[in-house]
Design an enzyme around this catalytic site. Structure first.
Site, PDB file in Angstrom:
ATOM      1  N   VAL A 154       0.859  -1.180   0.000  1.00 32.14           N
ATOM      2  CA  VAL A 154       0.000   0.000   0.000  1.00 32.14           C
ATOM      3  C   VAL A 154       0.897   1.233   0.000  1.00 32.14           C
ATOM      4  O   VAL A 154       0.650   2.213   0.702  1.00 32.14           O
ATOM      5  CB  VAL A 154      -0.963   0.013   1.206  1.00 32.14           C
ATOM      6  N   ALA A 155       1.996   1.130  -0.768  1.00 33.44           N
ATOM      7  CA  ALA A 155       2.963   2.225  -0.889  1.00 33.44           C
ATOM      8  C   ALA A 155       3.399   2.693   0.501  1.00 33.44           C
ATOM      9  O   ALA A 155       3.700   1.873   1.361  1.00 33.44           O
ATOM     10  CB  ALA A 155       2.383   3.350  -1.736  1.00 33.44           C
ATOM     11  N   CYS A 156       3.398   3.998   0.727  1.00 37.38           N
ATOM     12  CA  CYS A 156       3.938   4.544   1.974  1.00 37.38           C
ATOM     13  C   CYS A 156       3.087   4.222   3.199  1.00 37.38           C
ATOM     14  O   CYS A 156       3.517   4.445   4.330  1.00 37.38           O
ATOM     15  CB  CYS A 156       4.113   6.060   1.863  1.00 37.38           C
ATOM     16  N   SER A 157       1.867   3.716   2.996  1.00 41.01           N
ATOM     17  CA  SER A 157       1.010   3.343   4.122  1.00 41.01           C
ATOM     18  C   SER A 157       1.108   1.860   4.456  1.00 41.01           C
ATOM     19  O   SER A 157       0.341   1.363   5.293  1.00 41.01           O
ATOM     20  CB  SER A 157      -0.445   3.706   3.815  1.00 41.01           C
ATOM     21  N   SER A 333       7.115   3.404   3.768  1.00 39.81           N
ATOM     22  CA  SER A 333       6.288   2.899   4.867  1.00 39.81           C
ATOM     23  C   SER A 333       7.034   2.816   6.194  1.00 39.81           C
ATOM     24  O   SER A 333       6.413   2.800   7.254  1.00 39.81           O
ATOM     25  CB  SER A 333       5.752   1.515   4.512  1.00 39.81           C
TER      26      SER A 333
END
Length: 372
Positions: A154-157, A333
């Site tokens: 979820v990419a950076c999350s 993340s």
């Protein structure tokens, strides 16, 4: 339903550091080489000359001073401008698994546990080294853990989404413990030849160990509530992927690395994240004034300062909203987990805080915790 606690975190930090001055010197040499090679096109008006970067520009734009990377030499080579990570044999540990395993072992040690106590491994990161087998399963094997493992992106999350996923499984009783591992080799998908973003990312790996609250042996952070949200946007995008060769377009293309429309990201993400946190706190029955600390995604100092002020209703006091990006840069993340790992031991029993990450998607995840 079972209560959930974070009982340990771990951070793997590469040994090689690139300062802003080193990065700028390499980029400016690259720009000079490119301008010389394309002098005719520039003179004809069909190409724009590449501008020099500067340390002052980087600090003003991001607050970043240094970044850790797995390979410094390749990044700082003006004729290359990306890391050199030699291919490993299939029977050797992959790069992501290797650094992820290091962080995971540190998290288990902090929790006073071993691999035998692990029921689940989630490898949650912005890019995966390969399509399959899952990096998470490789980390599981290297650790000697049982149970099961999988990857998520979820990419950076990815870290906060991974924490919610693990926490939900523990709450429901399907598992008793989980490792959420975030090996982020961001140097490999950053376009180091782009002045607007060449300074943004660094490499790191983090890990968070979660257990049933009743199994906790020492200091821990009870997970009071988690929340995730997504909203599609093209303003942060990377077009690389396994379908690329089917398009007959394997050449070096700018859109195959990290790309963002920075102005739109600032304008759209800041209110999205601020409202997400406000709604999460309200629904969880936690007042903003009850928060002793905000561990925010480490993308940009201006963004964090804005969110901190918006959430608390005032300028955060020193230490309330710690930044680590000046040393690590944006580590996707892993950033909020680095901040949490390095700036949480001083809290006292009953103190509450919030871990939050946000990025491409758009995506935002938040975790409300209480020191126990």
């Amino acid at each position: 339903m079972h209560d959930v606690a974070i009982t340990g975190t771990g951070v793997f930090t590469p040994s090689q550091i690139i300062t802003n001055d080193e990065l700028v010197a390499a980029f400016n040499k690259y720009a000079d080489l490119w301008n010389a090679e394309n002098a005719a096109a520039i003179e004809a008006g069909v190409a724009e000359p590449k501008e020099h970067s500067s340390s002052e520009f980087i600090i003003a734009a991001s607050g970043i001073e240094n970044r850790y990377v797995l390979d410094k030499e390749g990044v700082l080579d003006p004729s290359r401008m990306f890391p050199s990570l030699p291919s490993r044999a299939d029977d050797e540990p992959g790069y992501m698994a290797e650094i992820g395993c290091d962080a995971a072992q540190k998290a288990l040690s902090a929790a006073g546990c071993s691999a035998a106590d692990v029921d689940l491994v989630i490898c949650a990161a912005s890019n995966m080294e390969r399509a399959y087998p899952a990096i998470g399963v490789e980390i599981q094997q290297l650790l000697g853990a049982g149970g099961f493992a999988f990857d998520m992106n979820v990419a950076c999350s990815s870290a906060t989404f991974g924490i919610q996923t693990a926490a939900d499984m523990i709450r429901s009783g399907s598992i008793q413990s989980a490792l959420v591992v975030n090996p982020e080799i961001c140097s490999a998908h950053l376009e180091w030849r782009d002045r607007d973003c060449h300074f943004i990312f660094g490499d790191v790996a983090t890990a968070t160990f979660l257990q049933r609250d009743q199994a906790v042996k020492g200091d821990h952070f009870k997970v009071l509530s988690t929340r995730c949200a997504t909203q599609f946007s093209n303003n942060i995008r990377n077009n690389n992927g396994y379908l690329r060769r089917t398009h007959d377009q394997m050449e070096d293309r700018r859109d195959m690395q990290f790309m963002q429309n920075g102005r739109k990201v600032f304008k759209e993400v800041l209110p999205l994240v601020s409202q997400h946190i406000a709604d999460h706190l309200a629904d969880a029955g936690v007042a903003a004034g009850d928060l002793r600390r905000l561990w925010l995604h480490q993308a940009n100092k201006t963004m964090n300062d804005y969110i901190g002020k918006k959430v608390l209703g005032r300028t955060p006091e020193p230490g309330e909203q710690p930044n680590i990006l000046q040393d690590y840069a944006n580590t996707s993340s892993a950033g909020s987990i680095i901040a949490f790992s390095k700036h949480s031991s001083d809290l006292e029993n009953g103190d509450k805080g919030l871990i939050c990450s946000f990025g491409a998607g758009y995506s935002v995840g938040s975790v409300i915790v209480e020191k126990g």
